[in-house]
Design a protein around this motif. Sequence first.
Motif, PDB file in Angstrom:
ATOM      1  N   ASP A 293       0.798  -1.225   0.000  1.00 24.37           N
ATOM      2  CA  ASP A 293       0.000   0.000   0.000  1.00 24.37           C
ATOM      3  C   ASP A 293       0.831   1.276   0.000  1.00 24.37           C
ATOM      4  O   ASP A 293       0.284   2.379  -0.007  1.00 24.37           O
ATOM      5  N   ASP A 294       2.146   1.137   0.010  1.00 20.19           N
ATOM      6  CA  ASP A 294       3.037   2.287  -0.031  1.00 20.19           C
ATOM      7  C   ASP A 294       3.441   2.523  -1.484  1.00 20.19           C
ATOM      8  O   ASP A 294       4.226   1.777  -2.049  1.00 20.19           O
ATOM      9  N   HIS A 295       2.883   3.555  -2.103  1.00 20.16           N
ATOM     10  CA  HIS A 295       3.143   3.826  -3.508  1.00 20.16           C
ATOM     11  C   HIS A 295       4.255   4.846  -3.719  1.00 20.16           C
ATOM     12  O   HIS A 295       4.423   5.360  -4.817  1.00 20.16           O
ATOM     13  N   LEU A 296       5.012   5.140  -2.650  1.00 24.69           N
ATOM     14  CA  LEU A 296       6.079   6.118  -2.760  1.00 24.69           C
ATOM     15  C   LEU A 296       7.457   5.561  -2.418  1.00 24.69           C
ATOM     16  O   LEU A 296       8.402   5.711  -3.183  1.00 24.69           O
ATOM     17  N   TRP A 297       7.570   4.909  -1.281  1.00 25.02           N
ATOM     18  CA  TRP A 297       8.904   4.625  -0.752  1.00 25.02           C
ATOM     19  C   TRP A 297       9.286   3.153  -0.716  1.00 25.02           C
ATOM     20  O   TRP A 297      10.407   2.814  -0.354  1.00 25.02           O
ATOM     21  N   THR A 298       8.391   2.264  -1.064  1.00 22.18           N
ATOM     22  CA  THR A 298       8.781   0.868  -1.278  1.00 22.18           C
ATOM     23  C   THR A 298       8.669   0.590  -2.771  1.00 22.18           C
ATOM     24  O   THR A 298       7.760   1.112  -3.433  1.00 22.18           O
ATOM     25  N   TYR A 299       9.581  -0.214  -3.293  1.00 25.19           N
ATOM     26  CA  TYR A 299       9.597  -0.382  -4.742  1.00 25.19           C
ATOM     27  C   TYR A 299      10.401  -1.618  -5.129  1.00 25.19           C
ATOM     28  O   TYR A 299      11.198  -2.158  -4.350  1.00 25.19           O
ATOM     29  N   TRP A 300      10.138  -2.066  -6.342  1.00 26.26           N
ATOM     30  CA  TRP A 300      10.980  -3.093  -6.959  1.00 26.26           C
ATOM     31  C   TRP A 300      12.131  -2.395  -7.655  1.00 26.26           C
ATOM     32  O   TRP A 300      11.938  -1.490  -8.459  1.00 26.26           O
ATOM     33  N   GLY A 301      13.342  -2.821  -7.302  1.00 27.16           N
ATOM     34  CA  GLY A 301      14.533  -2.275  -7.931  1.00 27.16           C
ATOM     35  C   GLY A 301      15.372  -3.397  -8.502  1.00 27.16           C
ATOM     36  O   GLY A 301      15.906  -4.219  -7.742  1.00 27.16           O
ATOM     37  N   PRO A 302      15.503  -3.489  -9.822  1.00 21.02           N
ATOM     38  CA  PRO A 302      16.355  -4.518 -10.418  1.00 21.02           C
ATOM     39  C   PRO A 302      17.834  -4.218 -10.205  1.00 21.02           C
ATOM     40  O   PRO A 302      18.200  -3.129  -9.755  1.00 21.02           O
ATOM     41  N   LYS A 303      18.673  -5.178 -10.521  1.00 22.84           N
ATOM     42  CA  LYS A 303      20.108  -4.962 -10.408  1.00 22.84           C
ATOM     43  C   LYS A 303      20.548  -3.836 -11.332  1.00 22.84           C
ATOM     44  O   LYS A 303      20.011  -3.657 -12.421  1.00 22.84           O
ATOM     45  N   ASP A 304      21.521  -3.094 -10.869  1.00 27.87           N
ATOM     46  CA  ASP A 304      21.952  -1.916 -11.620  1.00 27.87           C
ATOM     47  C   ASP A 304      22.478  -2.250 -13.010  1.00 27.87           C
ATOM     48  O   ASP A 304      22.363  -1.453 -13.924  1.00 27.87           O
ATOM     49  N   ASP A 305      23.075  -3.434 -13.165  1.00 27.66           N
ATOM     50  CA  ASP A 305      23.728  -3.758 -14.422  1.00 27.66           C
ATOM     51  C   ASP A 305      22.812  -4.484 -15.409  1.00 27.66           C
ATOM     52  O   ASP A 305      23.236  -4.927 -16.461  1.00 27.66           O
ATOM     53  N   LYS A 306      21.548  -4.635 -15.064  1.00 27.92           N
ATOM     54  CA  LYS A 306      20.616  -5.326 -15.953  1.00 27.92           C
ATOM     55  C   LYS A 306      20.058  -4.372 -16.996  1.00 27.92           C
ATOM     56  O   LYS A 306      19.683  -3.253 -16.693  1.00 27.92           O
ATOM     57  N   GLU A 307      20.002  -4.811 -18.241  1.00 22.09           N
ATOM     58  CA  GLU A 307      19.390  -4.017 -19.297  1.00 22.09           C
ATOM     59  C   GLU A 307      17.984  -4.509 -19.621  1.00 22.09           C
ATOM     60  O   GLU A 307      17.116  -3.735 -19.985  1.00 22.09           O
TER      61      GLU A 307
END
Length: 399
Positions: A293-307
Motif C-alpha cells: 500500500d506504499d506507492h512512494l517509498w517501497t519499490y521493486w529495484g532490479p540490479k543496476d547492471d541489468k538491461e
Amino acid sequence: MPTNGLTSVQAGVSLVILTAKHHDGFCLWPSKYTDHSVIRSRWKNGQGDVVWEFVDAAKARGVDVGLYLSPWDRHDKSYGLNKEYNEHYLAQLQELLNKYGDVKEVWFDGAKGSNAPNMTYYFDDWFAMVNELQSAINIFSDAGPGVRWVGNEHGFAGNTSWSTINRTLLSIGGSNADYLNSGDPKGTDWLPPECDVSIRPGWFWHKSQEPKSLSELLEIYYNSIGRNCVLLLNVPPNTQGLINNSDVQRLKEFRSAINTIFSTNLAKECSIKASSQRGGKNGGFGPENVLDDDHLWTYWGPKDDKEDNWIEFKTKSNKSLRFNVVRIQEAIGLGQRVKSHEIYVDGKRIANGTTIGYKKLHRIAKGVVSNAKSVKIKIIGSRGTPLISSIGLHFDPFW
C-alpha cells in the motif's frame, strides 16, 4: 461559507483553490487596499469575508487550501503603472498570506487583456514574498517555480510527460505549449505539470450549460492523473454563490466511478517474479513491493547492471484475468526514470508507452482483456535503474 461550497470534498480532492480576486478586481476579502470588495456588498452588511469562511470550511474537513489572485485588475486605477500597481499587488498578496493561515498552493498566471494598459508584472518579487511568508508553499505558473501549467485548458497532458523541464526556456504567459505539455528528459528543474480544466464548457456558471458527462471526466482523469499530472478541476458557483446541484451529483458520480475502477487490484491475486532484484532475495527491493500500500517509498529495484528489466504476474491454479486498465507507478520521490515500456499479455504485446512518472494509466486500446494467464511489463529504456513502486490490473466498467 455554505457547506455546499466544499462539496468537492466528496469527490476525494485533497486541495481546493479559491479565486480571491479575478480580473474585475473585486476582492472576496476586506482588503485594506481597495474598497472594491465584500466591504461594499450587501452580504452580511459588508462584514463578510469569503476567503475566511472558505479557509475555515476547508480546515474543518481536513482539506488543504490554495489561492488565486489575478494579476490583471480592470478596476484599480494604478494598473498600467508598473511600480505603483506591483506594490499594490504585493500588498494584497501579503494580506492573503498573512491573515488566512497555511496556504499550500498559490496560483499565478500572466493574465492581461488585449486592450489592457501596458503592464509588467514583477513575478520575481511576487515569488520572493510568497517564499518569505510561507516557505513550504507550491507556486504554480507557466514557469513554476513549484508546479507548471500543462500548456492547455483541456485537462490533457502529453503521452510523454516528464516532471523535469528547463525553466530558462519558460516565461509566464509566453511559454511553448508543446514543451510545457511534454516536459524535458534533460531538464534541470523539477516542475511537475498541473492540468486545469472546468467541469463545465467554460470557467463560469451559465444556466444554459450542463457539467461534463461522466465519460468526459473519466477521459480527463486518464489523460491527466494517468499521465503523471495533478488535476485541477474548476467547479464554478452559480448566481446564488452555490455549487449547482447537477455539478454536485456529477462530482459524486466521478468519485464513485474512480473508486469502482481502482478499489480492486487483480494483480494481488497473482504470483509475481522479476528479471532481477537489487540486493538479492532478502535485499528489500523485491517485486512484491509493487503490491503493497506504499506507492512512494517501497519499490521493486532490479540490479543496476541489468538491461532487460521486466516484472511478470501469473494467475494461480486455473484462474484467469479480466481487465482493461493497467496502472504503473514509479518511486517518484527518487526521481522519474522510465523512458519507454511495453505490456504483454500471454506473450503478446497489448500496449506500449514512454514515460511513467508518479502514475501511468493504460486503457487497453483493444478493449477488455479476458482469460489472461500472465501479464509482463518490460522496461525498455530508463535513465538509470528503474524503480517501480506500484502496479495494478483493474477493470473499468464505464468504458
